[in-house]
Design an enzyme around this catalytic site. Structure first.
Site, mmCIF file in Angstrom:
data_model
loop_
_atom_site.group_PDB
_atom_site.id
_atom_site.type_symbol
_atom_site.label_atom_id
_atom_site.label_comp_id
_atom_site.label_asym_id
_atom_site.label_seq_id
_atom_site.Cartn_x
_atom_site.Cartn_y
_atom_site.Cartn_z
ATOM 1 N N ASP A 100 -2.219 -0.756 -3.469
ATOM 2 C CA ASP A 100 -3.631 -0.519 -3.175
ATOM 3 C C ASP A 100 -4.256 0.479 -4.152
ATOM 4 O O ASP A 100 -5.474 0.500 -4.320
ATOM 5 C CB ASP A 100 -3.791 0.042 -1.759
ATOM 6 C CG ASP A 100 -3.221 -0.886 -0.702
ATOM 7 O OD1 ASP A 100 -2.106 -1.403 -0.889
ATOM 8 O OD2 ASP A 100 -3.888 -1.098 0.322
ATOM 9 N N GLU A 131 -2.709 -10.873 -2.361
ATOM 10 C CA GLU A 131 -2.192 -10.678 -1.009
ATOM 11 C C GLU A 131 -3.213 -11.211 -0.010
ATOM 12 O O GLU A 131 -4.263 -10.612 0.203
ATOM 13 C CB GLU A 131 -1.939 -9.188 -0.768
ATOM 14 C CG GLU A 131 -1.344 -8.856 0.590
ATOM 15 C CD GLU A 131 -1.203 -7.366 0.783
ATOM 16 O OE1 GLU A 131 -0.236 -6.792 0.243
ATOM 17 O OE2 GLU A 131 -2.069 -6.759 1.461
#
Length: 455
Positions: free
Chosen positions: A44, A113
């Site tokens: 992230d 993702e």
């Protein structure tokens, strides 16, 4: 957890030394595997600039695969824009979402993702997860087997609303599983296919995720007990390298060639059928398709109510090389785009497939042959349909006590047959496991349950 800043939790010189050593070991361990396409050093967040500088220097010496600083769409002062996105969604979306979304997780760029939410496993697995007195209706015991996230994914409400809205409310567990299998199949196939159909605008997609580390209702293609869900077969179908696909966005039929060679003198057979088995549209299209290309063949006529779309591709020798089958609604899924979160885009209204609940019944005749193939047993199954469409047939190889055998590898599953159509499916199972095979059981939307002795 460890405190994090904009660059995560790796802060001190000692921590950075440890991470560089760890990356060195991991790359040297894994670099011989051809399936590794790149090295991601962040998820992230980006690593700290001084750490990223060390990462890049190390990788330039020990491997030449592409370097990506993070799985999210971030700009690094060291390596520039990552060139990928991690915008979700992670909750249920209709199959057209991936075609019509242009801002979030849709079929553009590289989505590192994502996944269309829950995957309801086989009843056999559910019986191992949920106490007998809590099996129905869906309750907090099911939520316990979702995820521990506080903000989302901790219950099946979003998915269950989709199931009930699309196919009608269920009054028992078996009906719920049947309808859930159809919903998760079309959701998973639509996601993968959109990235193939839109390949001029896409570079990749990673499904979140492959399997569960404990008995769960979220995100797996095969469950904790290694039983594949219907979504597994949807992913398998959607990722065939040469295939005909329906674009839920523009209602076109596309031929997709992911092979490293042009394909010539192909014939596409496109058929649209009503729920009661009447032919509504049929067309054959001769085509060539270049390597790594997606080409639109025709626009499908407008559908009124619910229809079945059958696609089959033949080579120059008139041999079938791919097939695909869709259930389509004239009422399209619509979204609350202004309410999109990192988790998903809520549905405004749903496609309507309730007409499938009143499909005419049909009978399917089954024959099988057993073939000795070195270490495996191949069970060759022939399904011959009668005069109505047989919808969404699931085949399970079971032991004498009714357990689904695993691992078992089917060439295809959750299949549908046109009136009077014959299909051949193959099941590969190790001889050790095959010793326990007692029966082949077949269930479907509108056929009587079948049980065939395989001893």
């Amino acid at each position: 957890g460890k405190p994090c800043d904009d660059f995560g939790g790796i802060q001190t010189e000692a921590e950075m030394n440890l991470m560089v050593e760890s990356l060195d070991n991991q790359v040297k361990w894994l670099r011989a595997h051809p399936s590794v396409i790149s090295w991601f050093v962040g998820s992230d967040k980006l690593p700290k600039p001084e750490l990223e500088t060390r990462y890049k220097k190390l990788l330039s010496v020990i491997d030449n695969r592409p370097y990506v600083a993070a799985a999210a769409n971030i700009k690094s002062t060291i390596s520039g824009t990552t060139g990928v996105k991690m915008n979700g969604p992670y909750e249920y979306e209709g199959p057209n979402y991936w075609y019509i979304d242009k801002e979030h997780g849709g079929a553009f760029g590289f989505n590192t993702e994502t996944g269309p939410g829950p995957q309801i496993p086989a009843k056999e697995t559910i019986l191992k997860m949920i106490p007998q007195d809590k099996l129905w209706p869906i309750n907090d015991m099911y939520s316990y087997h979702c995820t521990t996230a506080q903000e989302a994914f901790n219950k099946l409400d979003v998915f269950n609303e989709a199931v009930a809205s699309r196919f009608g409310k269920s009054d028992n567990l078996d009906d719920y599983i049947l309808k859930s299998n159809a919903v998760q199949y079309e959701a998973m196939r639509g996601m993968f296919e959109a990235f193939h159909v839109n390949q001029s605008k896409t570079t990749g997609i990673v499904q979140w995720m492959m399997n569960s580390a404990w008995p769960s209702f979220y995100w797996h293609l095969y469950d904790y007990y290694l039983l594949p869900t219907s979504a597994y077969y949807a992913a398998k179908k959607a990722n065939e390298p040469l295939q005909l696909m329906y674009n839920y966005g523009d209602h076109g039929i596309y031929i997709v060639n992911e092979l490293n060679a042009d394909q010539k003198k192909l014939k596409s057979r496109i058929q649209l059928w009503s729920v009661d088995g009447k032919s509504l549209f049929a067309k054959e299209v001769d085509t060539d398709v270049a390597s790594l290309m997606s080409t639109k063949l025709i626009d499908l006529p407008k559908i009124n109510g619910v229809g079945f779309l059958s696609l089959e591709l033949f080579n120059s020798e008139n041999k079938s090389v791919a097939d695909n089958f869709y259930w389509l609604s004239g009422k399209e899924d619509e979204y609350h785009w202004d309410k999109t979160t990192w988790a998903y885009t809520p549905m405004k209204s749903y496609a309507d497939f309730k007409a499938l609940n009143t499909m005419p019944r049909t009978d399917v005749k089954v024959t099988l042959d057993k073939i000795d193939d070195s270490e495996n047993l191949i069970i060759d199954v022939t399904l011959k349909n009668s005069n109505a469409i047989a919808f969404f047939l699931n085949l399970d190889l079971k032991s004498a006590n009714g357990e689904i055998l695993r691992p078992v590898f089917w060439s295809d599953n959750y299949v549908s047959l046109l009136p009077n159509e014959t299909k051949h499916l193959k099941c590969s199972v190790s001889k050790k496991i095959a010793q326990n095979a007692a029966s082949l059981e077949i269930s479907g939307w509108n056929i009587p349950a079948l049980k065939i002795d395989v001893k």
